[in-house]
Write a protein that holds these residues in place. Structure first.
Motif, PDB file in Angstrom:
ATOM      1  N   HIS A  81      27.723  -0.073  12.734  1.00 22.16           N
ATOM      2  CA  HIS A  81      29.195  -0.178  12.974  1.00 22.16           C
ATOM      3  C   HIS A  81      29.157   1.529  11.806  1.00 22.16           C
ATOM      4  O   HIS A  81      30.100   2.061  12.231  1.00 22.16           O
ATOM      5  N   ALA A  82      28.173   1.713  10.922  1.00 21.57           N
ATOM      6  CA  ALA A  82      28.457   2.333   9.879  1.00 21.57           C
ATOM      7  C   ALA A  82      28.300   4.409  10.553  1.00 21.57           C
ATOM      8  O   ALA A  82      29.025   5.062  10.129  1.00 21.57           O
ATOM      9  N   ALA A  83      27.429   4.108  11.481  1.00 18.64           N
ATOM     10  CA  ALA A  83      27.410   5.300  11.740  1.00 18.64           C
ATOM     11  C   ALA A  83      28.319   5.261  13.056  1.00 18.64           C
ATOM     12  O   ALA A  83      28.802   7.447  12.624  1.00 18.64           O
ATOM     13  N   PHE A  84      29.206   5.031  13.388  1.00 19.16           N
ATOM     14  CA  PHE A  84      30.120   4.963  14.543  1.00 19.16           C
ATOM     15  C   PHE A  84      31.517   5.480  13.126  1.00 19.16           C
ATOM     16  O   PHE A  84      32.001   6.546  13.408  1.00 19.16           O
ATOM     17  N   ALA A  85      31.579   4.801  12.504  1.00 16.61           N
ATOM     18  CA  ALA A  85      32.404   4.998  11.531  1.00 16.61           C
ATOM     19  C   ALA A  85      32.607   6.307  10.551  1.00 16.61           C
ATOM     20  O   ALA A  85      33.756   6.547   9.973  1.00 16.61           O
TER      21      ALA A  85
END
Length: 316
Positions: free
Chosen positions: A76-80
């Motif tokens: 999630h963090a990499a996409f966000a």
């Protein structure tokens, strides 16, 4: 020669191209592996990019790269993260199916960007295709492929697709040194999707199984003897999946005699009268060529050619 009609599928959304100097994020959504951070950073800088390594890359929980929570948070963090312009996975192994029912697909869709991996990462390609609808990339892993010294087409194919150097109408090149085999001739138009055969079969009966209608199926695997490949294909046939396909692109199936494999594929797909092309260097092989998952393509098995029918990235 069999020519399948043009697809009526909606195209998957292209993602923003990896820009010059763009930051690439590394996550480990499946199994663990030691990473030489200095080597990784230097390799990426030599190719014009900086690297952001997320926490789970250095974690280990038995056969998993950290707990489910750590791996999911990194995804999630990499996409966000708006600074991260593309995401590459550290390795395959096993672990991505454990995350599928907790992924925020709306977050991924809002922040769509190039996402790259293969093997166990197939589960994420299938899930993103079904639930977020943007193009992803069946391509190299950081450790085994980019840092593993694989043949130059591995890197060339990876960057040419992500940077937008290939567009609708372009033919995806395949090294002449690795001959392709026509298992069943014909031309098909459809959405390229698939990856690791074991993972395709493992997600059957779940909300993340392959949406096979109008698909040109990519198949690859490793450490599966011929009878298990037969069993996996039979499972897909009995489930009705194979009957929905437009064509098949057989990637590398490491450890299986190629002639035996092609014979099995001919037995399996000849009754369906769809084109089948074998020997594409994608998967657990060297070189490992990048392919756009969810993208509309034309497969001309007789001419041994795969052509993009949509842009897979925007800009570049």
């Amino acid at each position: 020669m069999t020519v399948r009609p043009k697809h009526t599928l909606y195209p998957h959304q292209p993602v923003p191209a990896l820009p010059a100097g763009g930051l690439i994020g590394v996550i480990a959504p499946a199994g663990p592996a030691p990473l030489d951070t200095d080597k990784a950073v230097q390799w990426m800088r030599a190719h014009g990019h900086e690297l952001r390594i997320f926490a789970g890359v250095h974690a280990k929980d038995s056969y998993l790269a950290g707990s489910d929570e750590v791996r999911l948070n990194d995804l999630h963090a990499a996409f966000a993260d708006p600074q991260v312009k593309a995401i590459i996975c550290l390795r395959g192994g096993y672990g991505t199916p454990r995350l599928l029912d907790r992924i925020d697909f709306e977050l991924l869709r809002r922040n769509a960007k190039p996402f790259v991996g293969y093997s166990d990462i197939t589960a994420l390609h299938l899930a993103i295709s079904r639930h977020a609808g943007f193009v992803t990339f069946h391509g190299p892993l950081l450790n085994a492929d980019l840092l593993g010294g694989k043949a130059p087409p591995t890197v060339t194919s990876f960057f040419s697709l992500l940077r937008g150097q290939l567009r609708a109408g372009d033919v995806l090149s395949h090294p002449a040194a690795y001959p392709l085999t026509i298992v069943e001739p014909g031309i098909a138009h459809g959405r390229l999707l698939g990856g690791n055969l074991s993972m395709i079969a493992a997600t059957m009966g779940t909300p993340y199984e392959i949406d096979a209608e109008g698909v040109i199926l990519l198949v690859e695997d490793i450490n599966e003897p011929l009878y298990r490949i037969d069993r996996l294909l039979t499972q897909l046939r009995l489930a009705g999946t194979l009957g929905k396909l437009r064509g098949v692109l057989l990637g590398d199936v490491a450890g299986v005699d190629v002639e035996d494999l092609n014979r099995l594929f001919k037995q399996t797909f000849a009754p369906l009268r769809i084109p089948v092309l074998s020997g594409w260097r994608s998967g657990h092989c060297d070189p490992n060529l990048t392919l756009p998952m969810g993208a509309l393509v034309e497969l001309d098995a007789g001419e041994k050619r795969l052509t993009l029918e949509q842009d897979v990235v925007l800009g570049g």
